[in-house]
Write an enzyme that holds these catalytic residues in place. Structure first.
Site, PDB file in Angstrom:
ATOM      1  CE  LYS A 133      -4.629  11.827 -10.666  1.00 49.29           C
ATOM      2  NZ  LYS A 133      -3.493  10.869 -10.542  1.00 49.29           N
TER       3      LYS A 133
ATOM      4  CG  ASN B  81      -0.976   4.081 -13.061  1.00 53.45           C
ATOM      5  OD1 ASN B  81      -1.638   4.758 -13.846  1.00 53.45           O
ATOM      6  ND2 ASN B  81      -1.464   2.970 -12.505  1.00 53.45           N
TER       7      ASN B  81
ATOM      8  CG  ASP C 149      -1.917   1.118   1.248  1.00 52.17           C
ATOM      9  OD1 ASP C 149      -1.721   2.100   0.499  1.00 52.17           O
ATOM     10  OD2 ASP C 149      -2.899   1.021   2.004  1.00 52.17           O
ATOM     11  CB  ILE C 150       1.850   3.690  -2.636  1.00 50.52           C
ATOM     12  CG1 ILE C 150       0.482   4.297  -2.960  1.00 50.52           C
ATOM     13  CG2 ILE C 150       2.262   2.656  -3.675  1.00 50.52           C
ATOM     14  CD1 ILE C 150       0.469   5.129  -4.221  1.00 50.52           C
TER      15      ILE C 150
ATOM     16  CE1 TYR D   3      -8.330  11.554  -9.517  1.00 48.16           C
ATOM     17  CE2 TYR D   3      -9.270  12.890 -11.280  1.00 48.16           C
ATOM     18  CZ  TYR D   3      -8.481  11.833 -10.863  1.00 48.16           C
ATOM     19  OH  TYR D   3      -7.835  11.063 -11.805  1.00 48.16           O
ATOM     20  N   GLY D   4      -9.303  16.971  -8.909  1.00 47.10           N
ATOM     21  CA  GLY D   4      -8.562  17.770  -9.877  1.00 47.10           C
ATOM     22  C   GLY D   4      -7.415  18.525  -9.234  1.00 47.10           C
ATOM     23  CB  ALA D   5      -7.064  20.241  -5.975  1.00 49.85           C
TER      24      ALA D   5
END
Length: 254
Positions: free
Chosen positions: A159, A91, A64-65, A155-157
């Site tokens: 990325k 990824n 689990d990263i 979520y966009g933040a």
């Protein structure tokens, strides 16, 4: 058959996170087909074993990263097995539809820990080996990293953060000849929507709406995204760094 541009990848050692499905699985298998040594990282050993089946140079590694010691353990596993590290593919990530009215600190923390902190810690752990190899980091962003979407702001933040880290790390590591780039996929066939807890009916609706918005008229597939990740890993891309490549059917243009 291995494309000609992939022949330079043979013998490289690569870590791929989120390798159990979707873009991570397609990338891992493409690298394996090209002769790279791949540590396929993910939380589900069974899924990783399925990814590695038929690819003798792909080794599953369940982790689990988000764990506190995960990053050095993952890097150590690759270096101990193959003697070095040439590329890190960040990824793994999670998607969450989170309208502002439904925001909680726990959900925000989970997004940023998985999508921003974990890739950063992996890059830090890998850095000495990547410097030695004059290697590369490829981060996986999203169209939502640079295109706003209602209900997907947090979520966009995460990325957008990954895209800014990509550019900043590229400048920071350029003196060491370590390249850092990112791929920003548009709507791509994967398990992400189901993993986000959406119903089958809502998933079908979202997919139809997304396909209608894409100028090329369809959702993408994981192999199409993996192809561009491999291009960044390939040492022949030695003069390309700090780039965010949109692989999205033109969605970012709308």
């Amino acid at each position: 058959m291995i494309n000609e541009h992939r022949t330079n990848i043979s013998g490289l050692t690569v870590i791929v996170t989120g390798a159990g499905s979707g873009i991570g699985r397609a990338t891992t298998q493409a690298l394996g087909s090209a002769g790279a040594n791949v540590l396929a990282v993910g939380r589900r050993l069974e899924a990783l074993t399925d990814t590695a089946e038929g690819y003798p140079t792909v080794v599953p590694f369940a982790a689990d990263i988000r764990g506190g010691t995960a990053a050095p353990e993952i890097v150590h596993a690759a270096v101990e097995r193959w003697g070095g590290l040439d590329a890190l593919i960040n990824n793994a990530g999670v998607f969450a539809a989170m309208p502002l009215a439904e925001v909680t600190s726990e959900r925000i923390d989970d997004l940023f820990i998985t999508n921003v902190a974990a890739p950063s810690l992996l890059a830090r752990a890998a850095l000495p080996h990547l410097v030695q190899a004059q290697g590369t980091i490829v981060n996986v962003s999203s169209t939502f990293g640079h295109v706003p979407a209602p209900g997907a702001g947090h979520y966009g933040a995460t990325k957008a953060a990954i895209e800014q880290l990509t550019r900043s790390w590229a400048l920071e590591l350029a003196p060491h000849r370590v390249r850092v780039n990112a791929v920003a996929p548009g709507p791509t066939e994967s398990d992400a929507l189901a993993s986000a807890g959406l119903s089958d009916e809502l998933i079908s609706q979202v997919k139809d709406e997304e396909a209608a918005r894409v100028p090329l008229g369809r959702r993408g597939n994981a192999v199409e995204v993996a192809e561009w990740i491999l291009r960044f890993v390939d040492p022949s891309a030695s003069w390309v760094t700090g780039q965010v490549m949109a692989v999205d059917g033109g969605l970012a243009l709308t």
